[in-house]
Design an enzyme around this catalytic site. Structure first.
Site: not given
Ligand code: BGC
Length: 755
Positions: A229
């Site tokens: 993530d």
């Molecule tokens: C989120 C993800 C997301 C990623 C990219 C993170 O803060 O938890 O779900 O895909 O950011 O934006």
């Protein structure tokens, strides 16, 4: 692209560079070897492609795209084909925009109604979440665009999400929190899996060898890329060794250098790096070599799809003969959400929708609609003037429809809700309008359950969740009967927050979050406690009615290696066409282990014309009867009777039939001096082996008691219970030397060597 030859030609530095992003959304290229890069974007329910300014919080604008209903709504459709179709549409949008992977679906389990990101997640039930995630992935990937199944693992709250540790016992992990990831990976391999920010039992998901490698790859056969993530990397070298291939976004070279150093120092085998690089390159190759040129997506067509999907997702929760509305009547639309609906959640999934249609606009051709704003969404302040205006409009109409729900400030990625209430200004509005207009209907826009102090005062309640950019049109179609509601709740609505099983421990203390409710999540808990709920899991009404009959099992007994076919007839007994969601639950009749009363193991959505009957078929195999047995570290079916229940909801079981299932595995039993006679008697072979000893003891006992009053008040039941709970060692004390220690030792040897 010959991946292995490319890896062989790459320098250590080039290889390390491929293990993190170039920037926010791209992998790195290696120009010397003509290795291009690819772009990824959020998801899950629309494309958030950022071209200029980038962030992972949904703050900066992305390109215009179509916002489909969020996960909370999609799951309520219980419709595999539908979510696959949405996936296909997303795949086309990605192809048109040169996106290799769209970041979703999000398959985390809804542990508490408070989780700020529940709107993106599917369900409290792992089987339903599995089916939704599987079909989302199938749809997207059929267009040669990858998905990222996220957030693996046990990311069930936003509070301290980057440091907290989800403390979960093995059985609960297997049965609840791992299950949807397992199901989706085993059913249809996602191109990537995104590891979550949090730790699991103390170890960061991003450096958790057990979950990233042993479980995900070795057990489930995942062969794609594990991506972090955004910002989830704690220790990059540990992460790489644990199975985290790609760090996102860029670490500005910092972590690449650490990888290089670790290989040079001998702390990290270069072969581990090669594996990660191979996987990243396979992803690039897979996308580029099958790229479809010239795909265009017609936004209007996708908008139409979003409307149709939104209609399938809405759940009719209450209808005291008020819906569908009569076009001839004068109807008051009340509430700001009628004008500007809340149709998606905040944070990284936030779509820059190319068009949004509110219910007011959708109903503009219906002449008899009046409108009052009723409340504001910026602040939760009771505005008497707005309420007075709403009451006036409501009084002058035949029916009032209040568009209410949670504003953005109440739920979003990044924080959890602190309570389950709706804004006070909206609750007050509903009460006041009901006081002047008995025919009041509420349309709810929210990503997670809310408390409804006014539920007994309204005549109708339509839950549209965060229904995507066309939710207004869908709501109008449903309210006026152009569409027939067919969604069912993918989560329980408790009466109040305190009823929720995670209530005592949710958010935890500092970074320790204990999942003490264990497997009793959602209806698994409410059922076991026989607790009253506001609306149960699986509940939802229709404008028509359905009847079930002829439930049949193709056998009444089977080994757990066999499969069971279940059929049941469903008839539309009403006057209009509609869709029903037939739910199958499995309930162990008795069990030596602590288990939920029943669990969802099958569902089918069927369309039926008035009077039409269809036969629905389910196939159940071992897993439908099993629990995770930590003694053998495997799924285990206890020999016994199981009820196969067919229901309209988890609380409305219409018919059931019983089946005997025999286990194919014997649980290993280690017999010791502290094994009780009850345990011995439960196993026929052990019972036979211990028979002489038991007989000797019984005889001895009765001779000792003869003529005496030793039994006193004791009843035979009590004596039996005492015997059953007595360990082998105790017999020596009571046998006064007439049974010898060697007899017991011999028996133990025998028992422990039974075939
Ligand atoms: C989120 C993800 C997301 C990623 C990219 C993170 O803060 O938890 O779900 O895909 O950011 O934006």
């Amino acid at each position: 692209m010959d991946v292995s030859s490319l890896v062989a030609q790459m320098t250590l530095e080039e290889k390390a560079s491929l293990c993190s992003g170039l920037d926010f959304w791209h992998t790195k290229p290696v120009e010397r070897l003509n290795i291009p890069n690819v772009m990824v974007s959020d998801g899950p329910h629309g494309l958030r492609k950022q071209e200029m300014v980038v962030d992972h919080l949904g703050i900066s604008e992305s390109i215009k795209a179509v916002c489909f209903p969020a996960g909370c709504a999609m799951a309520a459709s219980f419709d595999r084909d539908l979510i696959r179709t949405v996936g296909e549409a997303l795949g086309d949008e990605c192809q048109a925009e040169n996106i290799s992977v769209i970041l979703g679906p999000a398959a985390n389990i809804k542990r508490s109604p408070l989780c700020g990101r529940n709107f993106e997640y599917f369900s409290e039930d792992p089987y339903l979440a599995t089916e939704m995630a599987t079909n989302h992935i199938k749809g997207v990937q059929s267009k040669n665009v990858g998905t990222s199944l996220k957030h693996y693992l046990a990311n069930n709250q936003e509070h301290r999400r980057m440091t907290s540790s989800s403390e979960i016992d093995e059985r609960t992990l297997r049965e609840i929190y791992l299950a949807a990831f397992e199901g989706a990976v085993m059913n249809v391999k996602p191109w990537t899996v995104m590891c979550s920010y949090n730790r699991i039992n103390g170890v960061f998901a991003s450096e958790n060898h057990r979950f990233l490698t042993e479980v995900l790859r070795d057990e489930w056969g995942f062969d794609g890329v594990v991506v972090s993530d955004w910002g989830a990397v704690n220790d990059r070298v540990l992460g790489l060794a644990a199975g985290l291939d790609l760090e996102m976004p860029s670490s500005g070279g910092m972590n690449d250098a650490k990888i290089v150093q670790a290989v040079k120092d001998g702390r990290l085998a270069e072969a581990v790096l090669d594996k990660a690089v191979t996987r990243v390159l396979n992803l690039v190759k897979r996308y580029l070599e099958n790229k479809k040129e010239g795909v265009i997506f017609e936004k209007d067509k996708h908008h139409e799809l979003a409307r149709m999907v939104s209609e399938e997702c809405a759940v009719l929760l209450k209808n005291d003969n008020i819906l569908p509305l009569n076009r001839e009547d004068k109807i008051a639309f009340i509430g700001k959400f009628a004008e500007t609906p809340r149709y998606q959640g905040g944070g990284s999934s936030h779509i820059n929708s190319y068009k949004v249609v509110g219910a007011l606009e959708a109903a503009k051709n219906l002449t008899n609609i009046t409108y009052a704003k009723g409340y504001d969404t910026e602040t939760d302040v009771i505005d008497e003037a707005l309420i007075a205006e709403a009451c006036k409009v409501a009084r002058e109409a035949s029916v009032a429809v209040i568009f209410a729900g949670l504003p953005d400030s109440f739920e979003s990625e990044g924080f959890d809700r602190s309570h389950m209430g709706m804004p006070d200004c909206q609750n007050r509005l509903i009460e006041e309008v009901c006081a002047v207009q008995p025919n009041t209907v509420v349309v709810l826009h929210n990503g997670s359950p809310v408390e409804m102090p006014w539920i007994n005062k309204v005549k109708g309640l339509l839950e549209v969740y965060l229904g995507g950019q066309a939710v207004g049109e869908a709501s109008v179609n449903l309210l006026f009967g152009n569409a027939n509601p067919s969604g069912k709740l993918a989560e329980t609505f408790p009466i109040k927050l305190e009823d929720n099983p995670s209530y005592l421990y949710y958010l935890g203390e500092k970074d320790t979050v204990e999942y003490r409710e264990g497997v009793f999540v959602g209806y698994r808990y409410y059922d076991k406690k026989k607790a009253e709920v506001l609306f149960p899991f699986g509940y939802g009404l229709s404008y028509t009615t359905f009847a079930y009959s002829d439930l049949k099992l193709d056998k009444d007994s089977m080994p757990d290696t066999d499969t069971l076919t279940v059929t049941v007839n469903v008839k539309n007994t009403g006057a209009i066409a509609g869709k029903d969601i037939v739910q199958l639950y499995v309930a162990p009749e008795t069990s030596g282990v602590i288990r939920p009363v029943k669990e969802l193991k099958g569902f089918t959505k069927v369309h039926l014309e008035p009077g039409e009957t269809k036969t629905v078929t389910f196939t159940l195999s071992k897993r439908a009867f099993a629990y995770y047995n930590t003694e053998i570290n495997d799924w285990y079916v206890q020999t016994g009777a199981y009820d196969i229940m067919i229901g309209k909801s988890s609380r409305d079981i219409v018919c059931s039939a019983s089946l005997q299932v025999q286990s194919s595995i014997a649980t290993p039993m280690k017999y010791t001096l502290n094994t009780t006679f009850g345990d011995i008697l439960a196993d026929p072979k052990a019972k036979a082996a211990a028979e002489p000893l038991i007989a000797a003891y019984t005889q001895l006992n009765s001779s000792l008691q003869e003529g005496s009053d030793a039994l006193g008040d004791a009843t035979p039941d009590m004596m039996e219970a005492m015997f059953s709970g007595m360990p082998l060692r105790a017999i020596l004390l009571f046998a006064h030397d007439r049974i010898k220690e060697e007899d017991i030792t011999q028996l133990l040897n025998h028992l422990n060597n039974l075939e």
